[in-house]
Design a protein around this motif. Structure first.
Motif, short mmCIF file in Angstrom:
data_model
loop_
_atom_site.label_atom_id
_atom_site.label_comp_id
_atom_site.label_asym_id
_atom_site.label_seq_id
_atom_site.Cartn_x
_atom_site.Cartn_y
_atom_site.Cartn_z
N MET A 1 0.84 -1.18 0.00
CA MET A 1 0.00 0.00 0.00
C MET A 1 0.89 1.24 0.00
O MET A 1 1.83 1.33 0.77
CB MET A 1 -0.94 -0.02 1.22
N SER A 2 0.59 2.19 -0.89
CA SER A 2 1.42 3.40 -0.99
C SER A 2 0.85 4.45 -0.05
O SER A 2 0.07 5.32 -0.44
CB SER A 2 1.41 3.91 -2.43
N LEU A 3 1.24 4.38 1.21
CA LEU A 3 0.75 5.29 2.23
C LEU A 3 1.93 5.95 2.93
O LEU A 3 3.06 5.42 2.91
CB LEU A 3 -0.09 4.53 3.27
N GLU A 4 1.68 7.09 3.54
CA GLU A 4 2.69 7.73 4.38
C GLU A 4 3.01 6.81 5.56
O GLU A 4 2.22 5.94 5.93
CB GLU A 4 2.15 9.07 4.89
N SER A 5 4.18 7.03 6.17
CA SER A 5 4.63 6.17 7.27
C SER A 5 3.62 6.13 8.41
O SER A 5 3.28 5.05 8.92
CB SER A 5 5.98 6.67 7.79
N ASN A 6 3.09 7.29 8.81
CA ASN A 6 2.13 7.32 9.91
C ASN A 6 0.84 6.61 9.52
O ASN A 6 0.24 5.87 10.31
CB ASN A 6 1.83 8.76 10.31
N ASP A 7 0.40 6.81 8.26
CA ASP A 7 -0.79 6.12 7.77
C ASP A 7 -0.60 4.61 7.81
O ASP A 7 -1.50 3.86 8.20
CB ASP A 7 -1.13 6.57 6.35
N ARG A 8 0.59 4.16 7.39
CA ARG A 8 0.87 2.72 7.39
C ARG A 8 0.83 2.14 8.80
O ARG A 8 0.28 1.06 9.02
CB ARG A 8 2.24 2.43 6.77
N SER A 9 1.38 2.88 9.76
CA SER A 9 1.41 2.38 11.14
C SER A 9 0.00 2.27 11.72
O SER A 9 -0.35 1.28 12.37
CB SER A 9 2.26 3.31 12.01
N ILE A 10 -0.81 3.30 11.49
CA ILE A 10 -2.19 3.26 11.98
C ILE A 10 -2.98 2.18 11.26
O ILE A 10 -3.77 1.45 11.88
CB ILE A 10 -2.86 4.64 11.83
N ALA A 11 -2.76 2.06 9.95
CA ALA A 11 -3.46 1.03 9.18
C ALA A 11 -3.15 -0.36 9.72
O ALA A 11 -4.05 -1.18 9.93
CB ALA A 11 -3.09 1.12 7.71
N ALA A 12 -1.87 -0.65 9.96
CA ALA A 12 -1.48 -1.97 10.46
C ALA A 12 -2.09 -2.24 11.83
O ALA A 12 -2.63 -3.33 12.09
CB ALA A 12 0.04 -2.06 10.53
N PHE A 13 -2.03 -1.24 12.72
CA PHE A 13 -2.56 -1.41 14.07
C PHE A 13 -4.06 -1.67 14.05
O PHE A 13 -4.57 -2.61 14.70
CB PHE A 13 -2.25 -0.15 14.89
#
Length: 422
Positions: A1-13
């Motif tokens: 997924m091409s997301l910003e780092s913070n977006d990726r962290s929240i998405a995973a959580f």
């Protein structure tokens, strides 16, 4: 997924947490069958016991939303994961059906925290909300599919008490992962709005509720309630309906699994197709007005409800295709209404907003379970699906009204977030 780092962290959580919530939720009906024999109780009694667990799952969403605004969503999600896991571990020590009911009650209370807290976290911390809402929904469907599969498979080998503990292990692992997850939960907010959000307290509940329901959110709430009515009606009774279709007669399930019917596989296919619906709809939320998207999906759902009876008499392939389209459409509406909450409510009351949202979805929406059972028992399939079509058309009409409603301005957001000081 091409997301910003913070977006990726929240998405995973949130994806992990969402999958775990539904992992537990859909494992309970599998254990239900075992408890009938283990405690020598009737189906009516065990149904009441399970209802004790499921009821607070929807009804507790509103106070959970207040707590999410007050204490922060990440803390609430971690408490949810830990609490659900401990509730399942406690099932291993249940010596009576009353103890089982108590464990399920605890599970329902802590599970109710997730949706308002997790969705509030996405709405305030993620820039690309539509994409993350889509992945979040897909993760929920993974839990929906894997929970009952894991429970049924483990019960073939282990005693049910050990299975309850084994089912808790992923929840414990998710809790440990969450403790070390790092992200900014308010990265998508301006500083002044963030400060207002932090000031929300449970004491301001009535003032913020009045402000929400005096805005376009009242339409969003009605829409989500009608989504819940359709969703619960379809997913509760479709497995049994599929089992009884003449087209299913005489077809043996693969792999020698005689205890399963072909309808069970069709139902799983519907849930898998729902993952694609969530992904596509999540991407579309950034390109299409959420109100228009909701209206279109509701119209499609109405047409599908009216088409079920004719399609069900045409053969296995049309029924399989129908289930795929229904699953795609049924779950495609989820990213749209989740984004609608984010668009039409202020950030400072986002947890409260999602609390009301899932009160409507899982609480009020559950009314279709009892009404649907009455319709299926006392009328016909045509009446049942005609009623679902009517619900979808009402939802589409409300969504059309939402199209003309503007999103809150920045000043209005701050006013609501800060509460009513009068």
């Amino acid at each position: 997924m091409s997301l910003e780092s913070n977006d990726r962290s929240i998405a995973a959580f949130t994806m992990v947490a969402h999958a775990i919530v539904h992992w537990f939720e859909l494992a309970i009906p599998i254990l239900l069958v075992v408890w009938i024999g283990a405690f020598d109780v009737s189906v009516g009694v065990i149904g009441l016991v399970v209802a004790i667990g499921y009821a607070p799952f929807g009804l507790g969403a509103l106070p959970a939303g207040v707590l999410a605004d007050r204490y922060g969503p990440k803390r609430l999600v971690l408490c949810c994961l830990a609490g659900m896991s401990l509730a399942f571990v406690s099932l291993a020590f249940a010596t009576s059906i009353y103890a089982v009911a108590l464990s399920l009650l605890i599970w329902g209370i802590v599970a109710s925290v997730y949706h308002p807290a997790g969705l509030a976290l996405i709405s305030t911390g993620v820039e690309d909300r539509g994409t993350v809402f889509a992945y979040h929904g897909i993760a929920g469907n993974v839990g929906i599919a894997l929970g009952p599969f894991a429970a049924a498979t483990l019960l073939l080998v282990f005693e049910w008490r050990l299975v309850a503990v084994a089912l808790a292990v992923p929840g414990i692992v998710a809790t440990l992962y969450g403790l070390y997850a790092r992200f900014d939960p308010t990265a998508a907010l301006d500083d002044d709005v963030d400060d207002a959000a932090r000031s929300l307290s449970a004491r301001e509940f009535l003032a913020n509720s009045r402000s929400l329901f005096a805005s376009a959110f009242v339409l969003v709430f009605v829409i989500v309630t009608f989504v819940g009515l359709y969703y619960r009606g379809v997913l509760t009774y479709l497995p049994e309906i599929l089992h009884g279709l003449p087209a299913m007669d005489g077809v043996e399930p693969p792999g020698g699994l005689e205890e399963l019917s072909l309808g069970d596989y069709f139902y799983v296919w519907l849930l898998v197709a729902g993952m694609a619906g969530q992904y596509v709809a999540g991407k579309l939320t950034a390109r299409v007005s959420v109100a228009r998207g909701i209206a279109v999906v509701f119209v499609v759902l109405a047409a599908l409800a009216l088409a079920f009876v004719p399609v069900s008499s045409t053969g296995l392939v049309p029924i399989l295709l129908f289930c795929g389209v229904l699953g795609f459409s049924l779950f495609a509406i989820e990213p749209f209404y989740q984004e609608a909450v984010a668009v039409y409510t202020p950030p400072g009351s986002r947890g409260l907003s999602y609390g009301y949202t899932y009160l409507g979805m899982f609480g009020l929406g559950a009314a279709s379970i009892s009404v649907g059972g009455f319709l299926l028992e006392g009328t016909s399939l045509g009446v049942f699906f005609g009623s679902l079509a009517a619900l979808a058309l009402v939802g589409a009409a409300v969504a059309r009204r939402l199209v003309a409603k503007p999103a809150p301005t920045a000043s209005a957001e701050t006013d609501v977030a800060g509460g009513d000081d009068d």
